[in-house]
Design a protein around this motif. Structure first.
Motif, PDB file in Angstrom:
ATOM      1  N   VAL A 298       2.447  75.984  81.467  1.00 14.49           N
ATOM      2  CA  VAL A 298       1.076  75.589  81.796  1.00 14.49           C
ATOM      3  C   VAL A 298       0.708  76.067  83.197  1.00 14.49           C
ATOM      4  O   VAL A 298       1.417  75.797  84.171  1.00 14.49           O
ATOM      5  N   GLU A 299      -0.402  76.774  83.285  1.00 13.02           N
ATOM      6  CA  GLU A 299      -0.890  77.315  84.554  1.00 13.02           C
ATOM      7  C   GLU A 299      -2.142  76.593  85.038  1.00 13.02           C
ATOM      8  O   GLU A 299      -2.392  76.494  86.235  1.00 13.02           O
ATOM      9  N   GLY A 300      -2.949  76.098  84.087  1.00  9.30           N
ATOM     10  CA  GLY A 300      -4.183  75.421  84.467  1.00  9.30           C
ATOM     11  C   GLY A 300      -4.532  74.307  83.501  1.00  9.30           C
ATOM     12  O   GLY A 300      -4.458  74.476  82.281  1.00  9.30           O
ATOM     13  N   ILE A 301      -4.895  73.147  84.046  1.00 12.52           N
ATOM     14  CA  ILE A 301      -5.325  71.990  83.248  1.00 12.52           C
ATOM     15  C   ILE A 301      -6.692  71.567  83.743  1.00 12.52           C
ATOM     16  O   ILE A 301      -6.920  71.435  84.959  1.00 12.52           O
ATOM     17  N   ASP A 302      -7.639  71.347  82.829  1.00 10.35           N
ATOM     18  CA  ASP A 302      -8.992  70.976  83.250  1.00 10.35           C
ATOM     19  C   ASP A 302      -9.080  69.489  83.572  1.00 10.35           C
ATOM     20  O   ASP A 302      -8.106  68.734  83.424  1.00 10.35           O
TER      21      ASP A 302
ATOM     22  N   GLU B 267     -22.968  76.080  75.393  1.00  9.35           N
ATOM     23  CA  GLU B 267     -22.633  76.753  76.648  1.00  9.35           C
ATOM     24  C   GLU B 267     -22.208  75.703  77.672  1.00  9.35           C
ATOM     25  O   GLU B 267     -22.995  75.244  78.492  1.00  9.35           O
ATOM     26  N   ILE B 268     -20.948  75.348  77.575  1.00  9.09           N
ATOM     27  CA  ILE B 268     -20.374  74.329  78.450  1.00  9.09           C
ATOM     28  C   ILE B 268     -19.223  74.965  79.213  1.00  9.09           C
ATOM     29  O   ILE B 268     -18.275  75.464  78.601  1.00  9.09           O
ATOM     30  N   PRO B 269     -19.273  74.975  80.541  1.00  7.06           N
ATOM     31  CA  PRO B 269     -18.170  75.588  81.292  1.00  7.06           C
ATOM     32  C   PRO B 269     -16.895  74.770  81.181  1.00  7.06           C
ATOM     33  O   PRO B 269     -16.941  73.554  80.946  1.00  7.06           O
ATOM     34  N   ILE B 270     -15.769  75.436  81.336  1.00  8.60           N
ATOM     35  CA  ILE B 270     -14.493  74.717  81.422  1.00  8.60           C
ATOM     36  C   ILE B 270     -14.585  73.747  82.599  1.00  8.60           C
ATOM     37  O   ILE B 270     -14.957  74.143  83.711  1.00  8.60           O
ATOM     38  N   PRO B 271     -14.303  72.469  82.384  1.00  6.49           N
ATOM     39  CA  PRO B 271     -14.406  71.507  83.488  1.00  6.49           C
ATOM     40  C   PRO B 271     -13.252  71.661  84.476  1.00  6.49           C
ATOM     41  O   PRO B 271     -12.284  70.900  84.474  1.00  6.49           O
ATOM     42  N   SER B 272     -13.378  72.675  85.316  1.00 12.89           N
ATOM     43  CA  SER B 272     -12.387  72.937  86.360  1.00 12.89           C
ATOM     44  C   SER B 272     -13.130  73.379  87.605  1.00 12.89           C
ATOM     45  O   SER B 272     -14.315  73.755  87.549  1.00 12.89           O
ATOM     46  N   GLU B 273     -12.466  73.354  88.730  1.00 11.88           N
ATOM     47  CA  GLU B 273     -13.102  73.703  90.003  1.00 11.88           C
ATOM     48  C   GLU B 273     -13.834  75.042  89.939  1.00 11.88           C
ATOM     49  O   GLU B 273     -15.010  75.149  90.256  1.00 11.88           O
ATOM     50  N   ARG B 274     -13.112  76.075  89.535  1.00 11.95           N
ATOM     51  CA  ARG B 274     -13.663  77.420  89.593  1.00 11.95           C
ATOM     52  C   ARG B 274     -14.861  77.598  88.673  1.00 11.95           C
ATOM     53  O   ARG B 274     -15.900  78.129  89.070  1.00 11.95           O
ATOM     54  N   TYR B 275     -14.730  77.172  87.413  1.00  4.60           N
ATOM     55  CA  TYR B 275     -15.771  77.480  86.440  1.00  4.60           C
ATOM     56  C   TYR B 275     -17.006  76.601  86.596  1.00  4.60           C
ATOM     57  O   TYR B 275     -18.128  77.023  86.310  1.00  4.60           O
TER      58      TYR B 275
ATOM     59  N   CYS C  12     -19.401  81.395  97.907  1.00  5.10           N
ATOM     60  CA  CYS C  12     -18.517  80.254  97.673  1.00  5.10           C
ATOM     61  C   CYS C  12     -17.311  80.320  98.599  1.00  5.10           C
ATOM     62  O   CYS C  12     -16.919  81.400  99.052  1.00  5.10           O
ATOM     63  N   VAL C  13     -16.746  79.152  98.874  1.00  2.19           N
ATOM     64  CA  VAL C  13     -15.480  79.036  99.606  1.00  2.19           C
ATOM     65  C   VAL C  13     -14.750  77.817  99.044  1.00  2.19           C
ATOM     66  O   VAL C  13     -15.279  77.098  98.189  1.00  2.19           O
ATOM     67  N   MET C  14     -13.554  77.565  99.553  1.00  2.00           N
ATOM     68  CA  MET C  14     -12.845  76.334  99.213  1.00  2.00           C
ATOM     69  C   MET C  14     -12.516  75.572 100.482  1.00  2.00           C
ATOM     70  O   MET C  14     -12.239  76.157 101.524  1.00  2.00           O
TER      71      MET C  14
ATOM     72  N   GLY D 122      -8.973  72.311  98.645  1.00  2.00           N
ATOM     73  CA  GLY D 122      -8.792  72.473  97.212  1.00  2.00           C
ATOM     74  C   GLY D 122     -10.054  72.303  96.386  1.00  2.00           C
ATOM     75  O   GLY D 122      -9.995  72.301  95.154  1.00  2.00           O
ATOM     76  N   ILE D 123     -11.200  72.187  97.048  1.00  2.00           N
ATOM     77  CA  ILE D 123     -12.465  71.979  96.348  1.00  2.00           C
ATOM     78  C   ILE D 123     -13.378  73.175  96.584  1.00  2.00           C
ATOM     79  O   ILE D 123     -13.575  73.606  97.731  1.00  2.00           O
ATOM     80  N   TYR D 124     -13.941  73.719  95.504  1.00  2.00           N
ATOM     81  CA  TYR D 124     -14.891  74.817  95.629  1.00  2.00           C
ATOM     82  C   TYR D 124     -16.241  74.306  96.126  1.00  2.00           C
ATOM     83  O   TYR D 124     -16.722  73.261  95.681  1.00  2.00           O
ATOM     84  N   ILE D 125     -16.820  75.075  97.013  1.00  2.00           N
ATOM     85  CA  ILE D 125     -18.177  74.809  97.510  1.00  2.00           C
ATOM     86  C   ILE D 125     -18.995  76.070  97.269  1.00  2.00           C
ATOM     87  O   ILE D 125     -18.576  77.158  97.654  1.00  2.00           O
ATOM     88  N   ASN D 126     -20.142  75.940  96.586  1.00  2.00           N
ATOM     89  CA  ASN D 126     -21.022  77.095  96.493  1.00  2.00           C
ATOM     90  C   ASN D 126     -22.309  76.816  97.267  1.00  2.00           C
ATOM     91  O   ASN D 126     -22.724  75.672  97.441  1.00  2.00           O
TER      92      ASN D 126
END
Length: 466
Positions: free
Chosen positions: A68-72, A147-155, A273-275, A278-282
């Protein structure tokens, strides 16, 4: 100023460090391939995400070298990585798209063998639930999907940025009505190790290849909405918030004379955007230098189901989040990423990498071809020509005999380059020769097949078969 120590020179040095340093090191020249594929619910209903998660679990259990590499945020797995070879199987933007990001290798046969194994297993698992996969650059059943994005920081950050077009009402730019296009469009990307001394020539020459790539690879038809284009994908990027600064997308439109000019171009990009922690900010897309000249920036971050404003100070390390989506990108890995090609019919998936690998060391020969090609001297530059060739009908002002003759010459060069590798990889170019000989591409074949009465279901099956 946020920090008087952040000078233009420091920005330039940081860009050089992050983008260029690894290209100076002597190393083997590898191939990396990413293939995005739409998931299709054959019931003509939205893709069932519960089924997606069950297929992911089945894949993980079957291929036990994947971890496992990513979990939403909901606890679902959206990325798996093979600990033995760095292959990644993940979902791109949403659970409507799956991506096969193959770990670097020296030859295409090794990559193709592993890709085929993963793809066959996943497709068979989906078909147990009347879902399937197909090599089409725009999901043909997109109108049924959620059209629902993956519920993760990046998406979540990315979708928030793409649907923020209304925030640029003062801009004269036209924005399309598809902010969720990343959830239904798919590409086939190639990354190659290109030595430092060859970067400029490679970028310059491969930029001139973009019209030919449009001619033979286009496969993004926006069925029912706009069938005037066989590669509508170009428009999806250009007329989105990614395209607010034209330097961030598409072609370069200039010919670089030096690395310094390339670095200056990178300095001209926008950042959005930046982080932090651990949190993305756009935040509103802005030129890099304006960003560093700001005392503080107000952006948005996702928190417990909603977005909230957050104020932060720019840091020089934020260059790590500088994102360009050029047709040719210089990456942090020290590779050149070629990203202008739509996903191809699955049986032809390796044709994209074969084309680029074969031409990688043929830049001098390509330059001569373009110099003597009339189509490049009859009023059109490369950008203008690509914009014409992504359309369903080639304008009558373009000599088709000359155009397809040039495309065949380019393929012959790619074939020579692959033959020189001595691995037999030129077999992967056969579908491209067929496209040139028949003066078509996968997108045109979709439209022609529909006109001939062939069902969309049959096309989906044919484009999905290995």
């Amino acid at each position: 100023m946020v920090d008087d120590a952040i000078t233009d020179e420091m920005i330039r040095e940081k860009i050089c460090q992050m983008f260029l340093e690894s290209t100076k090191k002597s190393k083997k020249e590898y191939i990396g391939i990413e293939i995005e594929v739409p998931i299709i619910n054959l019931n003509k209903e939205a893709v069932d995400f519960d089924i997606v998660h069950r297929v992911t679990e089945s894949f993980k259990n079957h291929f036990n070298s994947f971890e496992v590499e990513g979990i939403d945020y909901d606890g679902n797995v959206y990325a798996l990585r093979n600990r033995e070879n760095d292959d990644v199987v993940c979902y791109d933007c949403s659970y409507n798209n799956i991506e096969f990001a193959m770990g670097k290798e020296e030859d295409l046969f090794t990559i193709n063998e592993r890709f085929s194994e993963y793809y066959s297993f996943i497709k068979e698992e989906f078909e147990r639930h009347n879902h399937t996969l197909s090599g089409m650059g725009i999901n043909p059943y997109r109108k049924y999907n959620n059209e629902i994005p993956i519920p993760s920081e990046r998406y979540l950050m990315l979708y928030n940025h793409l649907k923020s077009a209304d925030n640029y009402s003062d801009s004269l730019m036209y924005f399309h009505d598809y902010p969720g296009y990343g959830m239904f469009s798919s590409a086939s990307q190639v990354q190659l190790d290109v030595p430092y001394d060859d970067l400029i020539e490679n970028i310059n020459v491969f930029s001139k290849l973009e019209p030919i790539k449009a001619l033979i690879f286009s496969n993004s038809v926006l069925l029912e909405d706009n069938e005037d284009y066989v590669c509508f994908r170009d428009n999806l990027w250009e007329y989105s918030t990614h395209g607010i600064n034209p330097h961030n997308i598409g072609m370069y439109d200039i010919e670089f004379d030096s690395i310094q000019e390339l670095v200056s171009y990178l300095e001209s990009l926008n950042i959005y955007c930046v982080m932090r922690d651990g949190i993305y900010i756009n935040f509103p897309s802005m030129p890099l230098k304006d960003y560093f000249n700001s005392d503080s920036i107000v952006g948005e971050c996702y928190c417990k189901g909603s977005y909230r404003n957050i104020e932060f100070k720019p840091s020089l390390d934020d260059i790590e989040y500088l994102r360009a989506f050029k047709f040719i990108n210089l990456t942090f890995r020290g590779t050149l990423e070629y990203r202008s090609v739509c996903t191809q019919p699955i049986k032809d998936s390796m044709s994209v990498a074969a084309f680029h690998v074969g031409l990688k060391n043929k830049t001098n020969e390509l330059e001569k071809l373009f110099f003597y090609a009339p189509v490049f001297h009859d009023c059109y530059n490369s950008t203008e020509l690509r914009k014409l060739l992504i359309r369903t009908e080639i304008p009558s002002s373009i000599d088709k005999d000359e155009l397809y003759g040039l495309a065949r010459d380019v393929l012959d060069l790619a074939k020579d380059g692959l033959k020189e590798r001595g691995l037999g990889e030129e077999i992967f170019l056969e579908s491209l020769y067929k496209n040139v000989n028949e003066r078509t591409n996968p997108g045109k074949r979709i439209l022609d097949s529909l006109k001939e009465g062939i069902s969309l279901e049959k096309i989906i099956k044919d484009y999905g078969d290995l």
